[in-house]
Design an enzyme around this catalytic site. Structure first.
Site, short mmCIF file in Angstrom:
data_model
loop_
_atom_site.label_atom_id
_atom_site.label_comp_id
_atom_site.label_asym_id
_atom_site.label_seq_id
_atom_site.Cartn_x
_atom_site.Cartn_y
_atom_site.Cartn_z
N LYS A 87 0.65 -1.26 0.08
CA LYS A 87 -0.06 0.02 0.16
C LYS A 87 0.93 1.16 -0.11
O LYS A 87 1.77 1.48 0.78
CB LYS A 87 -0.92 0.04 1.24
CG LYS A 87 -2.17 0.64 1.25
CD LYS A 87 -2.99 0.32 2.49
CE LYS A 87 -4.34 0.98 2.21
NZ LYS A 87 -5.25 0.94 3.40
O1 G3P Z 1 -9.19 1.86 3.94
C1 G3P Z 1 -8.93 3.28 4.30
C2 G3P Z 1 -9.65 3.33 5.68
O2 G3P Z 1 -8.99 2.54 6.62
C3 G3P Z 1 -10.18 4.65 6.08
O3 G3P Z 1 -11.20 4.63 6.93
O4 G3P Z 1 -12.95 5.22 8.59
O5 G3P Z 1 -10.63 5.94 8.88
O6 G3P Z 1 -12.03 6.90 7.10
P1 G3P Z 1 -11.70 5.55 7.83
#
Ligand code: G3P
Length: 217
Positions: A87
């Protein structure tokens, strides 16, 4: 549509895997820290533990932000297990790293994507997956789903093979809307997958079927 779970929590990964619909896992440094996984060796071991549970791609994020270090770090991650996808953040050196890994048959997931232009660059650089963060766009009153639609349109125009991995999914409607638009993959919490199961008519219908069966026996 592939279903990935966005967590570093082994119990939740096992639960999603047991449901039989899991295609992969995404993690990030924040999710690792949330599980108390710190220190390089512990983090690397945790990636391998995740790979042993899930039968699919596991995204492991680099911490470096310059090209040479990202390449070194990504090569170590890719060596860990053949399910690992490296990633890489959407920054200038990240684009160079995506191209390097693409040329060297190492699969990548370009993360922190918030615009169609960034997604176009990631595809040009040969990313395996691109991760537009739809929930974080919604959080700032921007339209996350519209970004998925824009990227779908652009990738289809040129038959780019980069897969659209809708990330920062927060709830079941995000999953359904991304499926309608044609995202290749969604990654979200376990609740966004299990939430798809729920319907009150299913529950009341089943309760009636079982009650009627009991009456006849
Ligand atoms: O895959 C990306 C993710 O981990 C971000 O999610 O909920 O932190 O915006 P969030």
């Amino acid at each position: 549509m592939k279903f990935f779970i966005d967590t570093a929590n082994l119990e939740q990964i096992k639960e999603a895997q047991a449901l039989g619909v899991l295609d992969g896992v995404t993690t990030n440094p924040s999710l690792m820290a949330k599980e108390g996984i710190t220190g390089k060796n512990n983090i690397l071991k945790h990636y391998v533990d995740i790979c042993k549970i899930v039968d699919g791609d596991v995204s492991a994020e680099v911490i470096s932000t310059d090209f040479e270090s990202m390449v070194k770090e990504g090569e170590i991650l890719a060596e860990l297990h053949d399910q690992i996808v490296v990633k890489i953040p959407m920054i200038k050196d990240g684009v160079k790293a995506l191209k390097y890994f693409s040329d060297n048959q190492i699969r990548t997931n370009c993360t922190l994507v918030f615009s169609a232009g960034q997604a176009l660059l990631a595809a040009k650089a040969g990313a395996t997956y691109v991760s537009p963060f739809i929930g974080r766009l919604d959080d700032i009153s921007s339209d996350g789903l519209n970004l998925i639609a824009e990227i779908r349109h652009i990738y289809d125009n040129y038959a780019f093979e980069t897969q659209i991995l809708a990330a920062s999914i927060r709830h079941t409607m995000h999953v359904i809307d991304c499926a309608k638009i044609g995202a290749d993959v969604m990654t979200g919490p376990l609740s966004s997958i299990e939430g798809l199961l729920k319907h009150p008519l299913t529950d009341s219908g089943l309760a009636k079927f079982l009650a009627d069966y009991q009456k006849g026996n």
